[in-house]
Design a protein around this motif. Sequence first.
Motif, short mmCIF file in Angstrom:
data_model
loop_
_atom_site.label_atom_id
_atom_site.label_comp_id
_atom_site.label_asym_id
_atom_site.label_seq_id
_atom_site.Cartn_x
_atom_site.Cartn_y
_atom_site.Cartn_z
N MET A 1 -5.53 -12.69 27.99
CA MET A 1 -6.73 -11.96 27.57
C MET A 1 -7.63 -11.74 28.78
N ARG A 2 -7.97 -10.47 29.03
CA ARG A 2 -8.84 -10.15 30.16
C ARG A 2 -10.28 -10.33 29.75
N ALA A 3 -11.02 -10.91 30.63
CA ALA A 3 -12.45 -11.05 30.38
C ALA A 3 -13.18 -10.03 31.23
N GLY A 4 -14.30 -9.52 30.76
CA GLY A 4 -15.11 -8.61 31.54
C GLY A 4 -14.73 -7.18 31.33
N ARG A 5 -14.83 -6.38 32.42
CA ARG A 5 -14.65 -4.93 32.31
C ARG A 5 -13.20 -4.56 32.02
N PRO A 6 -13.02 -3.49 31.26
CA PRO A 6 -11.64 -3.02 31.04
C PRO A 6 -11.11 -2.34 32.29
N ASP A 7 -9.80 -2.20 32.34
CA ASP A 7 -9.16 -1.51 33.46
C ASP A 7 -9.39 0.00 33.29
N ILE A 8 -10.21 0.57 34.16
CA ILE A 8 -10.65 1.96 33.97
C ILE A 8 -9.49 2.95 34.01
N PRO A 9 -8.57 2.89 35.00
CA PRO A 9 -7.46 3.86 34.99
C PRO A 9 -6.63 3.80 33.72
N ALA A 10 -6.36 2.58 33.25
CA ALA A 10 -5.59 2.45 32.01
C ALA A 10 -6.39 2.99 30.82
N LEU A 11 -7.69 2.75 30.84
CA LEU A 11 -8.55 3.25 29.76
C LEU A 11 -8.52 4.78 29.71
N VAL A 12 -8.68 5.39 30.88
CA VAL A 12 -8.69 6.86 30.94
C VAL A 12 -7.31 7.41 30.55
N ALA A 13 -6.25 6.77 31.06
CA ALA A 13 -4.90 7.25 30.74
C ALA A 13 -4.64 7.13 29.24
N GLY A 14 -5.06 6.02 28.65
CA GLY A 14 -4.85 5.84 27.22
C GLY A 14 -5.58 6.89 26.41
N LEU A 15 -6.83 7.16 26.78
CA LEU A 15 -7.61 8.17 26.05
C LEU A 15 -7.00 9.56 26.22
N ALA A 16 -6.57 9.86 27.45
CA ALA A 16 -5.97 11.18 27.71
C ALA A 16 -4.69 11.36 26.89
N LEU A 17 -3.88 10.30 26.83
CA LEU A 17 -2.63 10.40 26.06
C LEU A 17 -2.91 10.49 24.56
N LEU A 18 -3.93 9.79 24.11
CA LEU A 18 -4.30 9.92 22.70
C LEU A 18 -4.73 11.35 22.38
N ALA A 19 -5.47 11.94 23.30
CA ALA A 19 -5.92 13.32 23.09
C ALA A 19 -4.73 14.28 23.06
N LEU A 20 -3.81 14.11 24.03
CA LEU A 20 -2.62 14.98 24.07
C LEU A 20 -1.78 14.80 22.81
N GLY A 21 -1.56 13.54 22.45
CA GLY A 21 -0.76 13.26 21.26
C GLY A 21 -1.43 13.81 20.01
N GLY A 22 -2.74 13.72 19.95
CA GLY A 22 -3.46 14.26 18.80
C GLY A 22 -3.29 15.76 18.67
N VAL A 23 -3.38 16.46 19.79
CA VAL A 23 -3.20 17.92 19.77
C VAL A 23 -1.77 18.26 19.34
N LEU A 24 -0.80 17.52 19.87
CA LEU A 24 0.60 17.77 19.48
C LEU A 24 0.82 17.51 18.00
N LEU A 25 0.18 16.49 17.49
CA LEU A 25 0.33 16.17 16.07
C LEU A 25 -0.31 17.25 15.20
N LEU A 26 -1.47 17.73 15.62
CA LEU A 26 -2.13 18.81 14.88
C LEU A 26 -1.24 20.06 14.85
N ASN A 27 -0.58 20.32 15.97
CA ASN A 27 0.34 21.47 16.02
C ASN A 27 1.53 21.24 15.09
N ALA A 28 2.04 20.00 15.10
CA ALA A 28 3.19 19.70 14.23
C ALA A 28 2.82 19.84 12.76
N LEU A 29 1.56 19.58 12.45
CA LEU A 29 1.10 19.69 11.06
C LEU A 29 0.61 21.10 10.73
#
Lengths: 60, 370
Positions: A1-29
């Motif tokens: 368990m990490r204490a303190g600040r989150p890992d910023i690059p991983a945070l940004v990458a995760g959010l970006a991938l969630l956004a991309l995946g969300g758009v792809l899912l909306l298209n699939a639907l």
Amino acid sequence: MRAGRPDIPALVAGLALLALGGVLLLNALDAIDLGFGLFAPLACAATGAILLANGLSRSG
Amino acid sequence: METHDTQPNPEPTEPTEPTEPQPPRRRLTRSREDRVVAGVAAGFARYFNIDPVITRIAAVALAFVGGAGLLLYLAALLLMPSDEGEAVVEASRDHRNRALVIAGVVGLLLVAWPFLLGGGFLLAGIGIPLALLVGTGVLVWWLVSGEGPSGDPGEVARRAALGVGVLILCWVVFFGGAFAAAAGPDWLVPALVIASGAAILAGAFLKPIRWLVLPAVALALAGGLVAAAGIDVEGGMGKREYRPASALDLRDRYELGVGELVVDMRNADLPAGDVPLELDLGIGDARVIVPEGVCVATSADVGVGNVRTFGQDTGGVDVDYEDSPYASPGTTRVLLDAEVGVGAVRVEEIDGGFPVDNTACENTGDRASG
């Protein structure tokens, strides 16, 4: 368990991938009609954000 | 009489630091002790302080580049002095012979020039992609691990190799993801991308899993490209050619995943009025061959590629082509609705020919492309 600040690059990458995946899912639907006109800038922005976060975290 | 010594006093000088011995000037000479043929490769290796095996391998490799290695070796043999002597050119005391040798070397190089040029192109053809590959590998590994291109050459090579490995993994994920997006259920790739993003996001607070970022991005790009192009490979692969013998044989819809889809309606004896025709192609060429005197109204949606019909050629990405002419009374009008992911839609009157005007149509009606 990490204490303190989150890992910023991983945070940004995760959010970006969630956004991309969300758009792809909306298209699939059939909620949106995904074309290159939408996907190309979205993919560039997501990739750029990941690279930027990665570079800034190293330089900092 | 007192005389004075008039000798001038020397000027006081500042104490000077002892000078370090100058290293002997390096000379490019043919090695006599470590030679295999004439010591040229060993001489170069000694000059650049590298293992002579490397220069020998380079010489042998260059020999296969249009014979450039052999010619260069011969030129070096003539121009490089040996360890204890002079170059062959210098050794010629007779000025006439010396001039002849120099002229011979120049002539040799002129003859070798086309080979050297070809070799240069070949080296550039190999070297530039190799350098790009190494650079990309280093960059990828830097993104994945944070280890930059520093350290000794061996360490940089190791990082470049690891980066290339990650890159290959990403390509495998990319093509696998593209196939899954084109052939599998629509929700599969989006769900995998969302799951990867959620895992990476959770890892940002718990334990970062950066190695997953690049493959996940590759998967997202593959899914996005397939979705944006509208590629669907469910219809199979190969060449499908349909020649309906009558209007009854004509299907409403023709489908193909990857390949060439041809619908030849010249023998169909089409009735007057509107005849709907739907084409769905993932990747490839869709061709519709119509008989003379038939009007064609085209509605085509192409992800990447072009639409070519009756003097119109529209291409690019996200091509949305609409041409809705009116037909004269008693004339057949084919209502073509084509959807192609990557490729082309063509309407022809003869096999392989593109008519300029859709003469069977009364006028051009509405035409739009974007």
